[in-house]
Motif scaffolding. Sequence first.
Motif, mmCIF file in Angstrom:
data_model
loop_
_atom_site.group_PDB
_atom_site.id
_atom_site.type_symbol
_atom_site.label_atom_id
_atom_site.label_comp_id
_atom_site.label_asym_id
_atom_site.label_seq_id
_atom_site.Cartn_x
_atom_site.Cartn_y
_atom_site.Cartn_z
ATOM 1 N N UNK A 34 -11.033 -27.996 2.578
ATOM 2 C CA UNK A 34 -11.835 -27.264 1.519
ATOM 3 C C UNK A 34 -10.882 -27.724 0.154
ATOM 4 N N UNK A 35 -10.019 -28.475 0.639
ATOM 5 C CA UNK A 35 -9.020 -29.170 -0.688
ATOM 6 C C UNK A 35 -8.825 -30.368 -1.689
ATOM 7 N N UNK A 36 -8.834 -29.583 -2.403
ATOM 8 C CA UNK A 36 -8.203 -30.657 -3.639
ATOM 9 C C UNK A 36 -6.938 -30.518 -4.645
ATOM 10 N N UNK A 37 -5.150 -30.542 -3.179
ATOM 11 C CA UNK A 37 -4.207 -30.466 -3.837
ATOM 12 C C UNK A 37 -3.792 -31.991 -5.440
ATOM 13 N N UNK A 38 -3.323 -31.891 -6.273
ATOM 14 C CA UNK A 38 -2.241 -32.398 -7.015
ATOM 15 C C UNK A 38 -1.271 -32.532 -6.819
#
Lengths: 114, 114
Positions: free
Chosen positions: B72-76
């Motif tokens: 559940x991640x969407x790191x930049x």
Amino acid sequence: EAGVTQSPRYAVLQEGQAVSFWCDPISGHDTLYWYQQPRDQGPQLLVYFRDEAVIDNSQLPSDRFSAVRPKGTNSTLKIQSAKQGDTATYLCASSRGHSSYEQYFGPGTRLTVL
Amino acid sequence: GDSVTQTEGLVTVTEGLPVKLNCTYQTTYLTIAFFWYVQYLNEAPQVLLRSSTDNKRTEHQGFHATLHKSSSSFHLQKSSAQLSDSALYYCALSQSGSFNKLTFGAGTRLAVCP
């Protein structure tokens, strides 16, 4: 292509006063959104329209806030009897239905309620 | 309801060094789209990246992000931060088919120092 335009850019009120914000979306965008962005927080959706119809206004404080988009183009967000807690930037955004996920934001109206 | 968490309020990095901004989410929907918005001082938020495909890297303007539904991640991330990257960064998610209703995180301010 002109972007989303909003007016006024700034507003300063005393508690109890009323204020209206105006938004002109990108031409051809049928979906229009109003967000409230308190200082140092992310935008929070207040209400959005598909054409002239309200799709969701569940986050709009209905006792003092109202929003209309009578012809499915421009929109007005109004606050009756503003409170200090309404101090925030009010952002308008538009998109072309839901075939494209991208929303285009206007510059916002920064409201200060004293 | 949906929620987006950005754990850092402020990230400070030296110019030329790598930077990572964290974003995790909770949602009950299977079909979702994710965004990183960037907001420069006194400007409107604008889309930096978007993705709806699990485990696929998305890149734009030197930034990249990969949606990982398993965590559940969407790191930049960016390999070399530039002074011009200093801005507010918001992670947001949209439920597919819901007229692009966006849920934003609280935002992370990135300060790139010489």
